[in-house]
Design an enzyme around this catalytic site. Sequence first.
Site, short mmCIF file in Angstrom:
data_model
loop_
_atom_site.label_atom_id
_atom_site.label_comp_id
_atom_site.label_asym_id
_atom_site.label_seq_id
_atom_site.Cartn_x
_atom_site.Cartn_y
_atom_site.Cartn_z
N ASN A 33 13.13 -3.82 3.16
CA ASN A 33 13.60 -2.45 2.99
C ASN A 33 12.92 -1.49 3.97
OD1 ASN A 33 11.03 -2.14 1.94
ND2 ASN A 33 11.67 -1.20 0.01
N TYR A 144 -1.06 -2.91 -7.79
CA TYR A 144 -0.97 -4.07 -6.91
C TYR A 144 -1.57 -5.31 -7.58
CZ TYR A 144 -1.40 -6.90 -2.66
OH TYR A 144 -1.32 -7.90 -1.72
N ARG A 185 -6.07 -0.90 6.61
CA ARG A 185 -6.87 -2.10 6.41
C ARG A 185 -8.06 -2.10 7.36
NH1 ARG A 185 -2.58 -6.97 5.07
NH2 ARG A 185 -0.73 -5.68 5.19
#
Length: 314
Positions: A33, A144, A185
Amino acid sequence: MKRILITGGAGFIGSHLSERLLNEGNEVICLDNFFTGSKDNIRHLISNNRFELVRHDITKEYYAEVDQIYNLACPASPPHYQYNAIKTIKTSVLGAINTLGLAKRCKATILQASTSEVYGDPMVHPQKEDYWGNVNPIGIRSCYDEGKRCAETLMMDYHRQNKVDVRIIRIFNTYGPNMDANDGRVVSNFIVQALQNHDITIYGDGTQTRSFCYVDDLVDGMIKMMNNKEGFIGPVNLGNPSERTILNFAELIIKLTNSNSKIIHKPLPKDDPTKRKPDISLAKEKLNWEPKVDIEEGLLKTIKYFEKKIGENK
């Protein structure tokens, strides 16, 4: 030749997996997506007549005839998965339900890309697959962590109840080309900051540890797990057991980039794990797998990628 569906196929790991499976002669349906995935990651694959790109959100049902499914769809970095926490947990849970339903109908093998985050802030070190974890179910990372834990539950229940052929891998910190420069990250943050000679931001005192696996090694492990014929379904840890502190890692990147960056410290985010290291004994035993790419070799390839990306954006 197999027909293979990869959800999240335009993401960092998914794009590498897509290319590898095409190179092995398979047909690949890349479903994404584009919330965190990027067309740039798979643009060079679009001209391949065995590659099909589909814009689709896996929280909605998807129908196709496939032999294998790699379910990778879900934002994986804290800034991205915390941006819309409800959407994140829906992606993990509804995405697992929808892909498992597809696997059941097609009699396809499905591999769930789970995560080391299922161990939370671990009280066991290194982490083995039989450790149930230390997870805060109501914290800012829970969307998550708990979403991935629930996806594992669904995989096992579909396997036990409906005989779906499942595989579960738990991915530890992975790095390499096609990472998003803004994903928050450790590897991407440090490299981009170092290449721009900006201060490198460490959260906490830097003594927390991580283990970093190069993406090519991870993809090897994923394919071995998907295609193992020994009845081994996991879960299995895939990561590099070479552990280092975040401070040491920042210093290594400064060295490899010849950067003038200085290291600065900011407060540690809530529920951030203090230690993270996989025990990969099971992967060695069942899959004959272990990482091969040295940390400096992998980082130099990743640095080269980010140098090019930064140059294109100037």
